[in-house]
Design a protein around this motif. Structure first.
Motif, PDB file in Angstrom:
ATOM      1  N   ASP A  34       0.729  -0.660   0.050  1.00  0.00           N
ATOM      2  CA  ASP A  34       0.090  -0.021  -0.151  1.00  0.00           C
ATOM      3  C   ASP A  34       0.878   0.541  -0.289  1.00  0.00           C
ATOM      4  O   ASP A  34       1.807   1.293   1.027  1.00  0.00           O
ATOM      5  CB  ASP A  34      -0.912   0.078   1.362  1.00  0.00           C
ATOM      6  CG  ASP A  34      -1.695   0.238   0.820  1.00  0.00           C
ATOM      7  OD1 ASP A  34      -1.643   2.172   0.749  1.00  0.00           O
ATOM      8  OD2 ASP A  34      -3.032   0.235   0.864  1.00  0.00           O
ATOM      9  N   GLY A  35       0.480   2.170  -1.229  1.00  0.00           N
ATOM     10  CA  GLY A  35       1.144   3.413  -0.900  1.00  0.00           C
ATOM     11  C   GLY A  35       2.757   3.318  -1.455  1.00  0.00           C
ATOM     12  O   GLY A  35       2.928   4.353  -1.233  1.00  0.00           O
ATOM     13  N   SER A  73      -7.604   3.353  -0.229  1.00  0.00           N
ATOM     14  CA  SER A  73      -6.885   2.245   0.023  1.00  0.00           C
ATOM     15  C   SER A  73      -8.004   1.125  -0.568  1.00  0.00           C
ATOM     16  O   SER A  73      -8.234   0.586  -1.347  1.00  0.00           O
ATOM     17  CB  SER A  73      -6.123   2.122   0.590  1.00  0.00           C
ATOM     18  OG  SER A  73      -5.137   2.993   0.934  1.00  0.00           O
ATOM     19  N   TRP A  77      -7.815  -0.780  -3.914  1.00  0.00           N
ATOM     20  CA  TRP A  77      -7.761  -2.789  -3.859  1.00  0.00           C
ATOM     21  C   TRP A  77      -8.745  -3.108  -4.336  1.00  0.00           C
ATOM     22  O   TRP A  77      -8.369  -4.838  -4.758  1.00  0.00           O
ATOM     23  CB  TRP A  77      -6.935  -2.749  -2.320  1.00  0.00           C
ATOM     24  CG  TRP A  77      -5.449  -2.461  -2.250  1.00  0.00           C
ATOM     25  CD1 TRP A  77      -5.587  -1.868  -1.575  1.00  0.00           C
ATOM     26  CD2 TRP A  77      -4.239  -2.700  -2.709  1.00  0.00           C
ATOM     27  NE1 TRP A  77      -3.570  -0.843  -1.570  1.00  0.00           N
ATOM     28  CE2 TRP A  77      -3.799  -1.884  -2.360  1.00  0.00           C
ATOM     29  CE3 TRP A  77      -3.854  -3.853  -3.937  1.00  0.00           C
ATOM     30  CZ2 TRP A  77      -2.036  -2.248  -2.626  1.00  0.00           C
ATOM     31  CZ3 TRP A  77      -2.420  -4.364  -4.047  1.00  0.00           C
ATOM     32  CH2 TRP A  77      -1.779  -3.362  -3.248  1.00  0.00           C
ATOM     33  N   ASP A 245       2.722   2.591   3.037  1.00  0.00           N
ATOM     34  CA  ASP A 245       1.375   3.066   3.074  1.00  0.00           C
ATOM     35  C   ASP A 245       1.519   4.124   4.947  1.00  0.00           C
ATOM     36  O   ASP A 245       1.768   5.426   4.955  1.00  0.00           O
ATOM     37  CB  ASP A 245       0.425   3.073   3.291  1.00  0.00           C
ATOM     38  CG  ASP A 245      -0.899   3.836   3.675  1.00  0.00           C
ATOM     39  OD1 ASP A 245      -1.494   4.361   2.587  1.00  0.00           O
ATOM     40  OD2 ASP A 245      -1.434   3.889   4.261  1.00  0.00           O
ATOM     41  N   ASP A 317      -1.211   0.686  -4.831  1.00  0.00           N
ATOM     42  CA  ASP A 317      -2.231   1.505  -5.142  1.00  0.00           C
ATOM     43  C   ASP A 317      -2.402   2.460  -5.378  1.00  0.00           C
ATOM     44  O   ASP A 317      -3.630   3.264  -6.248  1.00  0.00           O
ATOM     45  CB  ASP A 317      -3.505   0.270  -4.270  1.00  0.00           C
ATOM     46  CG  ASP A 317      -3.004   1.579  -2.322  1.00  0.00           C
ATOM     47  OD1 ASP A 317      -2.040   1.211  -2.547  1.00  0.00           O
ATOM     48  OD2 ASP A 317      -4.622   1.850  -1.744  1.00  0.00           O
ATOM     49  N   HIS A 318      -1.238   3.289  -4.608  1.00  0.00           N
ATOM     50  CA  HIS A 318      -1.748   5.002  -5.162  1.00  0.00           C
ATOM     51  C   HIS A 318       0.181   5.166  -4.872  1.00  0.00           C
ATOM     52  O   HIS A 318       0.258   4.107  -3.965  1.00  0.00           O
ATOM     53  CB  HIS A 318      -2.584   5.309  -4.635  1.00  0.00           C
ATOM     54  CG  HIS A 318      -2.024   5.623  -2.729  1.00  0.00           C
ATOM     55  ND1 HIS A 318      -1.930   5.645  -2.206  1.00  0.00           N
ATOM     56  CD2 HIS A 318      -3.240   4.551  -2.109  1.00  0.00           C
ATOM     57  CE1 HIS A 318      -2.060   5.241  -0.850  1.00  0.00           C
ATOM     58  NE2 HIS A 318      -2.915   4.746  -1.382  1.00  0.00           N
TER      59      HIS A 318
HETATM   60 ZN   LIG Z   1      -3.461   2.467   0.359  1.00  0.00          ZN
END
Ligand SMILES: [Zn+2]
Length: 444
Positions: A34-35, A73, A77, A245, A317-318
């Motif tokens: 994540d992130g 998120s 996802w 993240d 995801d970002h």
């Molecule tokens: Zn995220």
């Protein structure tokens, strides 16, 4: 002479046979972080601090991964898993108000469409998925297992499917709080302390307090992933970590003070240039480097486990970007910062940069990789430009209109999830994703 000559012929024949045999993907492994952000990965790779990711870049395809609004998120996802926009998959926020008027987190049963592992499992492909956002209560798949995102924070057997796995995985947990100090040391995660902050803290204080808990959760998932990867082999294995993240949500407060102040002043004066932001990115990368090193060590383990027939995908995801005084991703006034995508394995081009990939392309790419048709009702498409032309010739893309015929399998677990709901809501408040009583100190 004759012996070595014969050896050379044998070697040549073997090499020719290997060339003639078209590359085939037998297995897909997806590692989600994540992130994870390209503007932070790239300087750390350049400094030699992420050797596994560097190996992935040189042996495969790499590029930015486009993210979408709203940049939450759980939504993102779910889009990665389904290949679909939130309007199609139905997870449109963190929480919703249920029929009793109570705010509750979205759960697996609220998703309207199938994930790639559900599609594949129905088609006889064995799948294993760990820690995916909004996967509780886990769907009862015919061919595979799901360790839902509730497992890491709740000792409930129904947090995994099939429930028999729970007794095997539960002892792998990092004991909290007893085991966390040792684990932080082992993972090289520094003790980020508020008194060392260079930029005054506000909402990030809660995340900092809960940070050891988040670390222990990720290590628990890492251990469960190791166990299942070794002992429950599947064709499509997916696991998710959130440390990049969580770390990025407070790292602004540990930036170099002078550099940070200069950047804020330039932004206010309207004179902030790309090179100023790149300089601040390098300093931000320094602060989050231990979390990215955790990611790199995880990737290294899976790289070493590959057998020449596995497509490895690493994605986020970002990303995170400097905007209005802090690094962020979910500010509605900024465009969503890109995530990252790495692909390596048979048929994947080596050392190429892939442009224009987006979150919706991941699920179709996994379907294509494992030899199944892509679906026309998905909003992305297989990333064919990451594959060698020879591979595409030997493995032409196929399509179906949709995999959504018939109801998707959902957990029919009745009863209350109050304990899990409360923990999820607490978590979302800590990260500032939903409004909460931020001033009250609380145990994680
Ligand atoms: Zn995220």
């Amino acid at each position: 002479m004759r012996l070595s000559g014969r050896l050379a012929v044998v070697t040549l024949v073997a090499a020719l046979a290997a060339c003639a045999r078209p590359a085939r993907i037998d297995r897909v492994v997806l590692l989600g972080f994540d992130g994870a952000a390209p503007n932070l990965v790239e300087p750390l790779v350049a400094e030699g601090r992420l050797p596994a990711l560097r190996r992935l870049m040189t042996s495969g395809a790499y590029g930015p991964l486009k993210s979408y609004e709203p940049n939450k998120s759980g939504i993102l996802w779910t889009s990665i898993a389904t290949g679909k926009t939130m309007l199609k998959h139905g997870i449109v926020d963190w929480t919703y108000v249920n029929q009793q008027g109570i705010t509750v987190p979205y759960e697996d049963r609220g998703r309207r469409v199938k994930t790639y592992w559900e599609i594949l499992s129905e088609r006889g492909v064995a799948t294993g998925t760990l820690n995916w956002w909004i996967s509780y209560p886990p769907a009862p798949l015919p061919n595979g297992y799901v360790v839902s995102n509730a497992f890491k924070r709740s000792e409930q057997a129904d947090s995994v499917h099939p429930p028999g796995l729970f007794a095997l995985l539960n002892p792998l947990r990092v004991p909290f709080p007893a085991g966390v100090a040792d684990e932080m040391k082992r993972q090289g995660i520094p003790d980020y302390r508020e008194e060392d902050a260079t930029v005054p803290m506000n909402a990030a204080r809660q995340i900092l307090k809960s940070y050891p808990y988040y670390l222990s959760q990720d290590v628990t998932i890492d251990r469960a992933s190791d166990y299942l990867f070794a002992n429950r082999p599947v064709q499509v294995f997916s696991t998710y970590f959130r440390l990049p993240d969580v770390t990025s949500h407070f790292a602004t407060h540990f930036l170099d003070k002078q550099l940070y102040d200069e950047t804020v002043a330039k932004e206010a004066a309207g004179t902030l240039k790309a090179e100023d932001v790149a300089r601040l990115d390098r300093d931000f990368a320094r602060v989050v480097a231990p979390a990215y090193a955790f990611m790199d060590r995880t990737v290294a383990k899976y790289l070493d486990r590959l057998d020449g027939k596995t497509l490895l995908i690493v994605c986020s995801d970002h990303g995170f970007r400097y905007f209005h005084g802090r690094y962020n991703h979910a500010n509605p006034d900024m465009s969503p910062p890109d995530g990252v995508l790495f692909m390596a394995g048979p048929g994947i081009r080596r050392g190429v940069r892939v442009e224009g990939a987006g979150l919706y392309d991941i699920a179709p790419t996994i379907l294509f990789g494992i030899g199944q048709p892509a679906a026309e009702d998905m909003d992305g498409a297989p990333l064919l430009r990451a594959f060698d032309p020879g591979y595409l010739e030997a493995n032409p893309m196929r399509h179906v209109a949709s995999y959504e015929g018939g109801e998707r399998r959902k957990s029919d677990a009745s009863g209350s999830h109050r304990e899990i709901d409360e923990k999820v809501l607490q978590d979302l408040k800590t990260l500032g994703y939903i409004a909460g009583d931020d001033d009250k100190p609380k145990a994680p």
